[in-house]
Design an enzyme around this catalytic site. Structure first.
Site, PDB file in Angstrom:
ATOM      1  CG  ASP A 605      51.490  33.181  37.678  1.00 38.38           C
ATOM      2  OD1 ASP A 605      50.885  33.599  36.680  1.00 38.38           O
ATOM      3  OD2 ASP A 605      51.236  33.554  38.828  1.00 38.38           O
ATOM      4  CD  GLU A 724      40.845  51.354  37.234  1.00 32.29           C
ATOM      5  OE1 GLU A 724      40.251  51.797  36.252  1.00 32.29           O
ATOM      6  OE2 GLU A 724      40.277  50.754  38.163  1.00 32.29           O
ATOM      7  CG  PHE A 765      40.428  47.761  30.432  1.00 32.76           C
ATOM      8  CD1 PHE A 765      41.181  48.649  29.684  1.00 32.76           C
ATOM      9  CD2 PHE A 765      40.804  46.430  30.452  1.00 32.76           C
ATOM     10  CE1 PHE A 765      42.293  48.216  28.991  1.00 32.76           C
ATOM     11  CE2 PHE A 765      41.907  45.984  29.763  1.00 32.76           C
ATOM     12  CZ  PHE A 765      42.661  46.879  29.024  1.00 32.76           C
TER      13      PHE A 765
END
Length: 1382
Positions: A605, A724, A765
């Site tokens: 991962d 962000e 987005f």
């Protein structure tokens, strides 16, 4: 394994309206053409929030013109191998109101899940019932009742156990009964018991974690009737099982294990009053019927809203929220979850603390992401805010059957409301409905954050929750050597049966020649066996018992002992101890430690495994000027490759930070990850560039979906995207502080001055859009659109009046940032006229209201306003790697291990991380297979084209089989990046092997946007098709299925929770520990286990064949040449300890050298330590030495007679047996000793101890009267000179060939490890000389980050008088794998 109990539910499994619903999770997927659009909408919840803020908030559906856009997002997610939402179910939103007057007839429909709240409509009363599982979770393999039969079943999968059980039963027959009939039961009983204890202990540890989960406290609405469930009937069998489980648990605690068994009772005893009080304290500031605050500039009407809470005055109710165990939750229950509590089941959110119906959940246990996701309540259930309103609500839910897709769910809420518009009909009512999707579901395993409470309805419980359906059944893993061992033992069986058949035939020959039958010492024959054929048959079975040691029953228990010790050493390795977590490497499965030394493919991962998932804003370009100093992992890798030191660069950054701190008047530069004194100076200067910088940083503080929590020093930023959050924090540290986002009114403090902005819309987005936009209105009532996204998208949407020089300079800067391993974004703006915005807003609302192709329509409308942008600049964000990740990947690559990254992140994110951790390099050709491919045939043609043009392959099956035998490292010039939507088509296609061929020829493979089930499917595909040993490593619950599918599953215990660690075979604290786990412990364990098994077969062959040679001279009468106690103690005491010690402690080189020379690991990948050749060499060694041990004694006794000094003759069978058994034991133990890679005090001491034990037993037992004919045999034989001569001669002749072979091999055909050991020994002697002549008396071990590693294939020894060349045919780098026993 998940256990559940069924409960009966009094409602229909049929639908009312006639939509076609998916029947089960196993339903085939839709065609690939239906999922070409990349639907991984990470910010869709933000979009829904913006719609709510624009008067379009959750308007219930009656027809398409008034449809809610917040609750019916018929979207698909890439990476979903499971069933997408049924479009026909979504179309139920188009259904008109249905008037009900009396009984309605129901059409035939496909079954779907129906859940009723408070009552079942009359027209549904006679429909079939459904059964749902309880919320209890069980991951254990056993229960107290089935442990014995199930464990025995698993143990008897071993062929040897079945065989020895047959021999035990055979000896129960009087004809074959031994003198001591109870003795044969002892070895098998010990093996079964010890293995059962080990398995039971492992499973008990799992049960502790299950109980901790099941007994977590949650709050459930009681005092009202859940009409979906009837009173559960607990039958006698269930009562008995509960009694056994509780009794066993109580007994274990009473024996002092209470510390391991957590207390599951609540720490506080809640009364009904307490429950109400706590509830009231949370809800005291809210009224029962608050509406969503209207923001924005929309003009939607609320005239068609409805509520499931009746309008008539509410009556009093006894309903209240009461603390219960999580396992008590049932489908249809109403549950309250408070802040920072885990979601107990898959809940449909009815209401939240927030006025807008929004809440935030952390999904790290599902998708591995620590950023928050926003979820929304249904509009029609917003008023269910108290116990009274929840108990008065009336509605029913129609949803899909459970499946494992984490990203898609379609359902509809229905209720009857009074139809006031119908003036002619009395007593009529209408069915109103409100659709919902995954944005309205809080999945089990998530954690509620930044919200005081939510109230939800349990849709799926227990085994039907998404997290459990993705977790899979707890597998029972066996190592590759163990699997091949059954085939090896099968060969032993063939050899054994051949020996028995030969013995039976020869017995018949002897009987026919003499026409008589000898009396067996151990097996008395009845008169019925007097005939020659019968004697032959009986001889076959007697020899089967006589030669049974050829099949080593004690091998399995020896392997278990060795693997337990190996696991202990792994757990005790201080170098794999994580101090921050106080967590050592924890082996969970003790029986697969040797597989750690054969790993060829590692599937990892990304988020939380390779990276820390901690984003830092590091660099920026504003109006063509670059600001920010940073030194990333990728830059450090470049400098290391170029031989440059990093200390100078770090010193420059620290000086610039100090200068920045001195100049700053606002923000918090001390903790800022962004370092640029130049930008601080620019902000304080009255220049044009200063205005650009202020504008840019203001946009960073506005263009996002971040949510603020708290104020002042306790201000916290939470976002769905860590990127962000990093940008907002970066702007904050520079003096542009986002103070509040409440009610979509953003307050930003710009260099000490507070400014207010109104958010009008957020365009979220998506991977298809690769950008997000926000439309705001400032204090001057001017409307601006701020947009950020990938440079490839933003630059194409710029206005023509943008400076070409600025565009070119910004593009160059962003390319530089990307080369340094940063995640880059481009920032732009546009000023909007009010009329233009209002016209666009109407179209945007229409697109949001569309039921079909909604995402495409939103994208089209967004393009109308996201144009003619003005470029502001770009940003560079670093996703910090975990410590030592690039070095570990480099080590694994040099060891011949291939690493694939399977992540749910978007392609751009995964690609940037690939550069940071050295998986991708500049100049590497990246083969991208993304969502632009809509048909399987297009994908197949693309893969075949690349195979042909890049690698010269046609993709035939013959080429694939050839590639399977090639274990060379792949080309370093190619990498594959594939999107999950395409991967799902590849995995289901017939050309999946072509994809494997392509990936096998590429150094790096990145699979992006993949679901948990896809991760497991990829691991399974590679494991099956290439016949390789695989390892999967992850840190979240979304990695559990992958971890369980791989041969070895490694879980990282850290920020992402304990789900991966709980389900893994090995749990570690950090990714970097993987190098020690594989290259040191894995390689040692594989070599040790291989050598131990080889020695075990050897010693049993020499012992058994010695008996066989004796039968040739004893007419195959089934008699032992050894005393029977020797037979019983041979594997138990006389020869077991050297084998165990070699399996636990033997090593060729130390840990330091194993890391310094990772190429040594390739012998495990090629399976050179244990294969068919190794097995047959062990057998030949045993056969030869058995012939010598028996033949020398036979020759001596044929040559003459021997008499002890006391006058006793030494010709009895017991005396001859001692002449043979004594050198056999010495030869076996010595042979095992000389085959070890290193001799130390432990191995030599064990060898000596085994010989002492043999002679101690021989001396003591021969003096006992119960030894019968063996009495005084040691005294008679030990005093003859011939006995010691025979021992010495036998030992020399037996071991001379092996010693000669070892010496010749090391001198003339040295292996790579032989050359390395010579070099290390010389380096050690030189180091000793240096220590004697210098003050320095210690050296530091080499770091993983060592830039120079010796190549073992070209070793040169300085200051040496001789040199050894390494023949290529003997190098472990040889790519041809020896044939395995299987």
């Amino acid at each position: 394994m998940t256990d559940f109990k069924g409960n009966s539910f009094n409602h229909s499994s049929h639908s009312l309206l006639g939509q076609d619903f998916p029947v089960s999770a196993s339903q085939p997927n839709l065609s690939s053409s239906q999922s070409t659009f990349d639907p991984y909408l990470e910010k869709s919840e933000n979009f829904e929030a913006s719609i709510r803020s624009s008067h379009d908030s959750a308007i219930p559906v009656e027809d398409e013109s008034t449809i809610s856009v917040s609750h019916l997002s018929n979207r698909k997610r890439s990476g979903s191998t499971d069933r997408p939402p049924d479009p026909e179910l979504a179309s139920c939103a188009n259904t008109k109101e249905i008037s009900i007057s009396g009984q309605a007839t129901l059409p035939d429909e496909t079954p779907s899940r129906r859940i009723y709240v408070n009552h079942i409509p009359d027209e549904h009363a006679n429909l079939p019932k459904q059964t749902f599982p309880s919320n209890k979770i069980r991951t254990t393999m056993y229960t107290p009742l089935n442990f014995v039969p199930k464990n025995l079943y698993n143990q008897f999968k071993n062929v040897a156990n079945v065989f020895f059980l047959f021999l035990i039963l055979l000896q129960c027959i009087p004809t074959f009964a031994a003198r001591h009939p109870a003795l044969p039961f002892i070895p098998l009983s010990i093996i079964l018991l010890s293995t059962a204890i080990k398995d039971g202990f492992e499973d008990y540890r799992r049960s502790i974690l299950d109980n901790k989960f099941n007994h977590t406290i949650t709050f459930k609405l009681t005092g009202w009737k859940n009409v979906n469930s009837s009173m559960e009937h607990v039958g006698p069998w269930r009562r008995f099982k509960k009694f056994v489980s509780h009794t066993l648990h109580h007994n274990i605690k009473s024996f002092g294990n209470a510390s391991q068994c957590p207390s599951y009772a609540p720490s506080i005893f809640y009364s009904r009053r307490n429950s109400r009080d706590s509830y009231s304290s949370n809800f005291s500031l809210m009224t029962a019927r608050e509406g969503i605050e209207v923001l924005g500039m929309g003009n939607a009407s609320h005239s068609q809203n409805f509520s499931v809470v009746p309008k008539e005055p509410l009556q009093s109710s006894d309903a209240h929220f009461e603390p219960v165990y999580r396992k008590k939750i049932q489908v249809g229950d109403i549950v309250r979850v408070r802040a920072n509590e885990a979601i107990p089941a898959d809940l449909l959110i009815l209401s939240t603390e927030n006025k807008e119906g929004v809440c935030y959940v952390e999904t790290k246990n599902l998708d591995g992401e620590t950023n928050l996701k926003d979820k929304y309540s249904l509009y029609s259930t917003k008023e269910c805010r108290s116990e009274l309103e929840c108990s008065s609500a009336s509605f029913w839910i129609q949803s899909e059957e459970p499946h494992s897709d984490l990203y898609n769910l379609v359902g509809v809420l229905k209720t009857k409301v009074s139809d006031n518009s119908n003036q002619n009909t009395e007593g009529t009512s209408a069915i109103k409905q409100e659709p919902f999707n995954m944005s309205n579901i809080a999945l089990c395993g998530c954690t509620l954050r930044n919200s005081k409470w939510i109230i939800g309805l349990a849709l799926y419980t227990g085994s039907e929750t998404r997290i459990q359906m993705n977790r899979g059944v707890t597998p029972s893993k066996r190592s590759r050597i163990t699997r091949e061992l059954n085939w090896t033992i099968a060969l032993n069986f063939l050899l054994l049966f051949l020996m028995c058949i030969i013995s039976g035939i020869l017995r018949m020959v002897y009987s026919a020649r003499q026409n008589s039958a000898k009396v067996y010492e151990f097996y008395e024959l009845s008169r019925a066996t007097a005939s020659v054929p019968v004697q032959g048959i009986v001889s076959i079975f007697t020899c089967l018992i006589l030669f049974q040691n050829l099949v080593p029953i004690s091998l399995y228990i020896t392997i278990d002992i060795v693997r337990t010790m190996q696991s202990f050493f792994i757990h005790s390795d201080i170098e794999m101890y994580d101090e921050n977590l106080d967590y050592p490497c924890s082996p969970k499965s003790w029986n697969i430690s040797d597989d750690l030394g054969q790993i060829e493919y590692v599937f990892s991962d990304k988020t939380g495994t390779l990276t820390q998932n901690v984003m830092n804003f590091r660099r920026t370009t504003i109006n063509g000027e670059v600001y920010g100093e940073a030194y990333t992992d990728a830059t450090r890798g470049f400098d290391k490759a170029a031989g440059r030191a990093d200390s100078k660069r770090l010193h420059q950054i620290e000086e610039d930070r100090n200068e920045m701190i001195k100049l700053s008047k606002y923000g918090n530069p001390k903790t800022s990850s962004f370092v640029s004194s130049a930008l601080v100076k620019e902000l304080q200067s009255p220049t044009e560039q200063s205005e650009y910088c202020k504008k840019f940083l203001t946009v960073l503080s506005l263009c996002h979906s971040v949510v603020t929590d708290g104020n002042g020093e306790s201000l916290v930023y939470n976002s769905q995207s860590p990127d962000e959050e990093a940008l907002v924090k970066g702007a904050c540290n520079l003096g542009f502080v986002l103070k509040s986002t409440k009610n979509k009114r953003y307050i930003v403090e710009v260099l000490g001055k507070r400014n207010r902005f109104q958010v009008l819309d957020i365009i979220p987005f998506t991977s298809a859009r690769k950008r997000m936009s926000i439309i705001i209105r400032d204090r001057n009532n001017e409307i601006y659109l701020y947009c950020k996204g990938a440079d490839s998208v933003i630059l194409n949407k710029l206005a023509e009046n943008n400076s070409s020089e600025l565009i070119e300079k910004t593009t160059q800067d962003l390319s530089l940032f990307a080369a340094e391993g940063f995640r880059t974004l481009c920032i732009a703006e546009r000023k909007l006229e009010k009329n233009e915005y209002l016209e666009w807003k109407v179209k945007f609302n229409e697109a949001n209201s569309a039921l079909h192709n909604r995402n495409e329509k939103i994208d089209q409308v967004s393009n109308l306003i996201e144009r003619d942008l003005s470029l502001l600049g770009g940003t560079a964000i670093e996703d910090k790697l975990q410590e030592g990740v690039p070095e570990t990947i480099d080590l694994l690559s040099k060891a011949g291990i291939k690493l694939w990254v399977l992540t749910g992140d978007k392609v751009e994110t995964a690609t940037n991380i690939g550069y940071s951790c050295n998986l991708l390099e500049s100049g590497m050709s990246i083969i991208r297979i993304d969502s632009t491919f809509s048909e399987p045939e297009e994908i197949k043609d693309f893969i075949q084209k690349n195979l042909s043009t890049e690698f010269g392959l046609e993709g035939s099956e013959e080429e694939f089989k050839t590639l399977m035998q090639n274990h060379d490292p792949p080309s370093t010039h190619y990498a594959v990046v594939i999107d999950g939507s395409v991967l799902s088509m590849v995995l289901e296609s017939e050309f999946a092997y072509l994809f494997v061929m392509l990936c096998k020829n590429c150094r790096t493979v990145l699979c992006c946007r993949v679901s948990p089930s896809q991760k497991a499917a990829v691991v399974s595909l590679v494991k099956r098709s290439l016949d390789v040993t695989t390892l999967a490593i992850g840190d979240g619950a979304n990695d559990v299925s992958m971890i369980q599918q791989a041969d070895i599953g490694v879980g990282i215990a850290g920020l992402e929770g304990q789900a991966a660690a709980m389900s893994s075979d090995y749990a570690v604290g950090q990714f970097r520990f993987l190098s020690r786990l594989l290259l040191i412990h894995g390689r040692w364990n594989y070599k040790r286990t291989s050598q131990m098994i080889s020695n075990f077969f050897y010693k049993n062959v020499i012992w058994t064949f010695t008996l066989f040679w004796y039968q040739l001279f004893n007419e195959f009468d089934g008699n032992y040449i050894f005393d029977y106690t020797y037979v019983m103690l041979f594997n138990l005491l006389f020869t077991s300890f050297p084998v165990i010690v070699s399996g636990c402690f033997d090593k060729d080189v130390d840990a330091e050298a194993s890391l310094k020379y990772p190429h040594l690991y390739k012998s495990g990948i090629l399976r050179q330590e244990w294969n068919k050749r190794r097995f047959w060499l062990s057998v030949l060694d045993g056969v030869y030495q058995s012939m010598v041990c028996f033949g020398v004694a036979l020759f001596v006794f044929y040559a003459g007679r021997f008499v002890s000094p006391t006058g006793h003759q030494t010709e009895s069978i017991e005396d001859i047996g001692l002449f043979i058994s004594s050198p056999v034991i010495f030869v076996i133990n010595t042979f095992i000793l000389i085959n070890q890679e290193s001799l130390d005090l432990i191995s030599v001491g064990t060898w000596l101890f085994s010989l002492i034990i043999f002679w101690f037993w021989t001396g003591v037992y021969s003096e006992c009267l119960g030894s019968n004919a063996f009495h005084k045999s040691t005294f008679r034989v030990g005093k003859t000179f011939t006995f010691w001569v025979v021992n010495l001669l036998t030992i020399v002749v037996s071991l001379f060939p092996r010693l000669s072979t070892i010496l010749a091999q090391k001198l003339f055909y040295p292996r790579e490890i032989d050359l390395l050991k010579v070099k290390l020994k010389r380096e050690e002697s030189l180091q000793t000389e240096d220590q004697a002549s210098t003050v320095e008396n210690s050296t530091a071990p080499p770091s993983l980050a060592s830039s120079v590693r010796d190549d073992p294939s070209n070793l040169s020894y300085e200051r040496s008088r001789f040199s050894l060349s390494l023949p290529s045919s003997h190098s472990v780098a040889s790519t041809k794998r020896p044939q395995t026993v299987a």
